[in-house]
Scaffold this motif. Structure first.
Motif, PDB file in Angstrom:
ATOM      1  N   ALA A   1      58.877  53.363  77.322  1.00  9.25           N
ATOM      2  CA  ALA A   1      58.615  52.244  76.425  1.00  9.25           C
ATOM      3  C   ALA A   1      58.528  50.909  77.168  1.00  9.25           C
ATOM      4  O   ALA A   1      57.652  50.089  76.890  1.00  9.25           O
ATOM      5  N   PHE A   2      59.448  50.691  78.126  1.00 11.17           N
ATOM      6  CA  PHE A   2      59.464  49.398  78.829  1.00 11.17           C
ATOM      7  C   PHE A   2      60.124  49.602  80.185  1.00 11.17           C
ATOM      8  O   PHE A   2      61.223  50.120  80.269  1.00 11.17           O
ATOM      9  N   SER A   3      59.427  49.204  81.240  1.00  8.51           N
ATOM     10  CA  SER A   3      60.035  49.290  82.568  1.00  8.51           C
ATOM     11  C   SER A   3      60.108  47.909  83.196  1.00  8.51           C
ATOM     12  O   SER A   3      59.253  47.055  82.975  1.00  8.51           O
ATOM     13  N   HIS A   4      61.138  47.722  83.973  1.00  7.20           N
ATOM     14  CA  HIS A   4      61.458  46.443  84.623  1.00  7.20           C
ATOM     15  C   HIS A   4      61.612  46.764  86.104  1.00  7.20           C
ATOM     16  O   HIS A   4      62.532  47.483  86.486  1.00  7.20           O
ATOM     17  N   THR A   5      60.668  46.305  86.907  1.00 10.57           N
ATOM     18  CA  THR A   5      60.676  46.600  88.337  1.00 10.57           C
ATOM     19  C   THR A   5      60.954  45.313  89.096  1.00 10.57           C
ATOM     20  O   THR A   5      60.263  44.309  88.888  1.00 10.57           O
ATOM     21  N   VAL A   6      61.965  45.343  89.944  1.00 10.39           N
ATOM     22  CA  VAL A   6      62.396  44.140  90.662  1.00 10.39           C
ATOM     23  C   VAL A   6      62.402  44.433  92.161  1.00 10.39           C
ATOM     24  O   VAL A   6      62.905  45.480  92.580  1.00 10.39           O
ATOM     25  N   PHE A   7      61.864  43.509  92.938  1.00  7.36           N
ATOM     26  CA  PHE A   7      61.903  43.606  94.398  1.00  7.36           C
ATOM     27  C   PHE A   7      62.742  42.451  94.924  1.00  7.36           C
ATOM     28  O   PHE A   7      62.553  41.306  94.500  1.00  7.36           O
ATOM     29  N   PHE A   8      63.679  42.774  95.819  1.00  5.46           N
ATOM     30  CA  PHE A   8      64.578  41.775  96.415  1.00  5.46           C
ATOM     31  C   PHE A   8      64.325  41.692  97.919  1.00  5.46           C
ATOM     32  O   PHE A   8      64.226  42.725  98.587  1.00  5.46           O
ATOM     33  N   TRP A   9      64.266  40.480  98.431  1.00 11.73           N
ATOM     34  CA  TRP A   9      64.220  40.237  99.857  1.00 11.73           C
ATOM     35  C   TRP A   9      65.516  39.512 100.216  1.00 11.73           C
ATOM     36  O   TRP A   9      65.725  38.365  99.779  1.00 11.73           O
ATOM     37  N   LEU A  10      66.411  40.179 100.922  1.00 14.31           N
ATOM     38  CA  LEU A  10      67.666  39.541 101.307  1.00 14.31           C
ATOM     39  C   LEU A  10      67.431  38.559 102.447  1.00 14.31           C
ATOM     40  O   LEU A  10      66.544  38.761 103.290  1.00 14.31           O
ATOM     41  N   LYS A  11      68.235  37.504 102.479  1.00 16.03           N
ATOM     42  CA  LYS A  11      68.150  36.518 103.555  1.00 16.03           C
ATOM     43  C   LYS A  11      68.488  37.145 104.898  1.00 16.03           C
ATOM     44  O   LYS A  11      67.892  36.810 105.920  1.00 16.03           O
ATOM     45  N   ASN A  12      69.476  38.028 104.893  1.00 12.67           N
ATOM     46  CA  ASN A  12      69.931  38.696 106.120  1.00 12.67           C
ATOM     47  C   ASN A  12      69.843  40.204 105.930  1.00 12.67           C
ATOM     48  O   ASN A  12      70.873  40.878 105.773  1.00 12.67           O
ATOM     49  N   PRO A  13      68.630  40.763 105.956  1.00  6.78           N
ATOM     50  CA  PRO A  13      68.475  42.185 105.642  1.00  6.78           C
ATOM     51  C   PRO A  13      69.128  43.140 106.637  1.00  6.78           C
ATOM     52  O   PRO A  13      69.329  44.307 106.322  1.00  6.78           O
ATOM     53  N   GLU A  14      69.502  42.646 107.790  1.00  3.44           N
ATOM     54  CA  GLU A  14      70.169  43.493 108.784  1.00  3.44           C
ATOM     55  C   GLU A  14      71.691  43.458 108.648  1.00  3.44           C
ATOM     56  O   GLU A  14      72.388  44.216 109.306  1.00  3.44           O
ATOM     57  N   SER A  15      72.213  42.580 107.800  1.00  5.26           N
ATOM     58  CA  SER A  15      73.650  42.413 107.644  1.00  5.26           C
ATOM     59  C   SER A  15      74.251  43.544 106.809  1.00  5.26           C
ATOM     60  O   SER A  15      73.973  43.659 105.613  1.00  5.26           O
ATOM     61  N   SER A  16      75.079  44.364 107.418  1.00  8.62           N
ATOM     62  CA  SER A  16      75.751  45.455 106.708  1.00  8.62           C
ATOM     63  C   SER A  16      76.647  44.907 105.603  1.00  8.62           C
ATOM     64  O   SER A  16      76.743  45.489 104.519  1.00  8.62           O
ATOM     65  N   LYS A  17      77.287  43.791 105.868  1.00 10.55           N
ATOM     66  CA  LYS A  17      78.183  43.174 104.886  1.00 10.55           C
ATOM     67  C   LYS A  17      77.399  42.713 103.652  1.00 10.55           C
ATOM     68  O   LYS A  17      77.806  42.995 102.521  1.00 10.55           O
ATOM     69  N   ASP A  18      76.275  42.035 103.866  1.00 16.88           N
ATOM     70  CA  ASP A  18      75.461  41.568 102.745  1.00 16.88           C
ATOM     71  C   ASP A  18      74.906  42.742 101.943  1.00 16.88           C
ATOM     72  O   ASP A  18      74.909  42.717 100.708  1.00 16.88           O
TER      73      ASP A  18
END
Length: 132
Positions: A32-49
């Motif tokens: 009925a309705f789909s919500h697709t979200v893409f995120f780009w993290l500031k620090n994509p290599e950070s395990s903590k983030d």
């Protein structure tokens, strides 16, 4: 002989309970309705983030009153030019209606997720779709 029968009955009981639990946790995709979200993290290599983001996102989805199904993903290694693998995480959530998706946007669990993670991302893109 009695021990064998009891063992078999216990195994059948265990399997039936296990299948019921799997069925409860695997909800059917709702077109009925789909919500697709893409995120780009500031620090994509950070395990903590990444750990903070994943924990907050999973907690939010477990507590959502509106999300019917969800999928959290990361980009695979792209093998074709048309594949955009620049994002850090993707999220696909389905809803029974556009109204349910509106409720999701305002619910406490969603707002807590945004507050906990907004400083982690540099870019977010959303694609909403209604089924045809």
């Amino acid at each position: 002989m009695k021990r064998g029968i009891i063992t078999i009955l216990l195994m059948i009981s265990f399997m039936a309970t296990s299948f019921a639990q799997v069925e409860d946790t695997m909800r059917t995709f709702d077109p009925a309705f789909s919500h697709t979200v893409f995120f780009w993290l500031k620090n994509p290599e950070s395990s903590k983030d990444k750990a903070q983001f994943e924990t907050s996102l999973k907690t939010f989805l477990q507590n959502s009153k509106y999300a019917k199904t969800n999928f959290i993903g990361t980009p695979p290694t792209a093998t074709r030019d048309v594949v955009d693998g620049s994002f850090t995480y993707s999220l696909i959530v389905t809803f029974e209606s556009a109204e349910a998706q509106e409720g999701y946007q305002k619910e406490k669990a969603h707002l807590i997720f945004i507050e906990e993670c907004k400083d982690l991302w540099e870019k977010v893109i959303v694609y909403d779709s209604q089924g045809i």
